[in-house]
Design a protein around this motif. Sequence first.
Motif, PDB file in Angstrom:
ATOM      1  N   SER A 127      -4.467   9.641  -1.092  1.00 17.16           N
ATOM      2  CA  SER A 127      -5.171   9.071  -1.418  1.00 17.16           C
ATOM      3  C   SER A 127      -4.596   7.640  -1.445  1.00 17.16           C
ATOM      4  CB  SER A 127      -4.752   9.697  -2.785  1.00 17.16           C
ATOM      5  OG  SER A 127      -4.747  10.513  -3.928  1.00 17.16           O
ATOM      6  N   LEU A 128      -5.434   6.657  -1.375  1.00 14.40           N
ATOM      7  CA  LEU A 128      -3.963   5.219  -1.517  1.00 14.40           C
ATOM      8  C   LEU A 128      -3.904   4.513  -2.370  1.00 14.40           C
ATOM      9  CD1 LEU A 128      -6.032   4.481   1.884  1.00 14.40           C
ATOM     10  CD2 LEU A 128      -3.704   5.296   1.699  1.00 14.40           C
ATOM     11  N   PHE A 129      -2.886   4.039  -2.861  1.00 16.85           N
ATOM     12  CA  PHE A 129      -2.735   2.720  -4.321  1.00 16.85           C
ATOM     13  C   PHE A 129      -2.179   1.946  -3.415  1.00 16.85           C
ATOM     14  CE2 PHE A 129      -3.256   6.776  -5.654  1.00 16.85           C
ATOM     15  CZ  PHE A 129      -4.397   6.536  -7.161  1.00 16.85           C
ATOM     16  N   MET A 179       0.862  -1.231  -0.420  1.00 18.41           N
ATOM     17  CA  MET A 179       0.372   0.129   0.133  1.00 18.41           C
ATOM     18  C   MET A 179       0.607   0.917   0.009  1.00 18.41           C
ATOM     19  SD  MET A 179      -2.936   0.857   0.563  1.00 18.41           S
ATOM     20  CE  MET A 179      -4.114  -0.599   1.297  1.00 18.41           C
ATOM     21  N   TYR A 180       0.313   1.593  -0.605  1.00 15.62           N
ATOM     22  CA  TYR A 180       1.432   3.386  -0.472  1.00 15.62           C
ATOM     23  C   TYR A 180       0.230   5.013  -0.666  1.00 15.62           C
ATOM     24  CZ  TYR A 180       5.530   6.079  -2.832  1.00 15.62           C
ATOM     25  OH  TYR A 180       6.704   6.876  -3.269  1.00 15.62           O
ATOM     26  N   TYR A 211      -3.737   4.601   8.444  1.00 14.27           N
ATOM     27  CA  TYR A 211      -2.106   4.233   7.663  1.00 14.27           C
ATOM     28  C   TYR A 211      -1.142   4.740   8.249  1.00 14.27           C
ATOM     29  CZ  TYR A 211      -5.751   3.195   5.079  1.00 14.27           C
ATOM     30  OH  TYR A 211      -7.586   2.576   5.012  1.00 14.27           O
ATOM     31  N   MET A 212       0.712   3.649   8.170  1.00 10.90           N
ATOM     32  CA  MET A 212       1.712   4.352   8.929  1.00 10.90           C
ATOM     33  C   MET A 212       2.604   4.207   7.303  1.00 10.90           C
ATOM     34  SD  MET A 212       1.835   2.784  12.554  1.00 10.90           S
ATOM     35  CE  MET A 212       1.108   3.338  13.297  1.00 10.90           C
ATOM     36  N   ALA A 213       3.055   6.047   7.041  1.00 10.34           N
ATOM     37  CA  ALA A 213       4.109   5.697   5.721  1.00 10.34           C
ATOM     38  C   ALA A 213       5.405   6.814   6.130  1.00 10.34           C
ATOM     39  CB  ALA A 213       3.172   6.248   4.376  1.00 10.34           C
ATOM     40  N   ARG A 214       5.901   6.200   5.537  1.00 10.55           N
ATOM     41  CA  ARG A 214       7.814   6.396   5.615  1.00 10.55           C
ATOM     42  C   ARG A 214       8.063   7.349   4.516  1.00 10.55           C
ATOM     43  NH1 ARG A 214      11.779   5.233   9.154  1.00 10.55           N
ATOM     44  NH2 ARG A 214      11.194   4.311   9.983  1.00 10.55           N
ATOM     45  N   GLU A 220       5.367   4.185   1.158  1.00 10.68           N
ATOM     46  CA  GLU A 220       5.157   2.748   1.195  1.00 10.68           C
ATOM     47  C   GLU A 220       4.882   3.111   2.473  1.00 10.68           C
ATOM     48  OE1 GLU A 220       6.548  -1.579   0.664  1.00 10.68           O
ATOM     49  OE2 GLU A 220       7.644   0.069   0.488  1.00 10.68           O
ATOM     50  N   CYS A 221       3.143   2.454   3.514  1.00  7.72           N
ATOM     51  CA  CYS A 221       2.546   1.857   4.265  1.00  7.72           C
ATOM     52  C   CYS A 221       3.650   1.031   5.219  1.00  7.72           C
ATOM     53  CB  CYS A 221       1.408   1.674   3.858  1.00  7.72           C
ATOM     54  SG  CYS A 221       0.134   3.262   3.190  1.00  7.72           S
TER      55      CYS A 221
END
Length: 201
Positions: free
Chosen positions: A53-55, A1-2, A142-145, A89-90
């Motif tokens: 937005s999630l992809f 997930m991005y 959603y946790m993303a770096r 990226e999550c």
Amino acid sequence: MYLNLRRYPGIGVGREVIEQSVRTELLPELRRQAGFKGYCAFWDEAGAGVSISLFEDAEAAHASTDTARRWVMRHQDFFPERGEEVSGECIAHEVSHGQEQGPLFVLVRELDHVPGTQDTRAFVQQRTLPMITRWPGFRGVYMARSDRKESRAVVVTLFDSQQNAAACHDRAVELLKEGLPQVTVSRVIRGESVVLGTAGG
């Protein structure tokens, strides 16, 4: 997930005009793209327009950036100031099952000085994520770096109410101080969703 997080600090037209255009133009275009998973837009406390937005992956997310830019260019009066963007990226994400329809309260934590270590990932998986997902009113996280600055991260949380979101945020900050004291919360963005969309409709 991005994840793509965009924030437009100023707006040049009424909110209703922008919301209508997002629903009828931008969101349908994003849904047609391969790998689309979800979209959420809200107005934060400073009046800025914010979208998430999630992809499925980075390739699909980067393609969506072109779609969003074309939409912004078609409506240059919407956002007179340049937008801000965080993408990545999550490292973790969860949603509650049986989500009801209706607006959600969104709270976003932007974090700096996040160590890129196994200890960080373990802390997220063992302490932060379970706490958030068990909190009353939890709907999604959603946790993303950041893919531009590795020490930067963003945590997007979705709740049924502002009260539950705020209480969970306070506890999450306490946990950070206990387990990852070098991490700083650089900004908190919050507001009630005005546009929500998933791949299914």
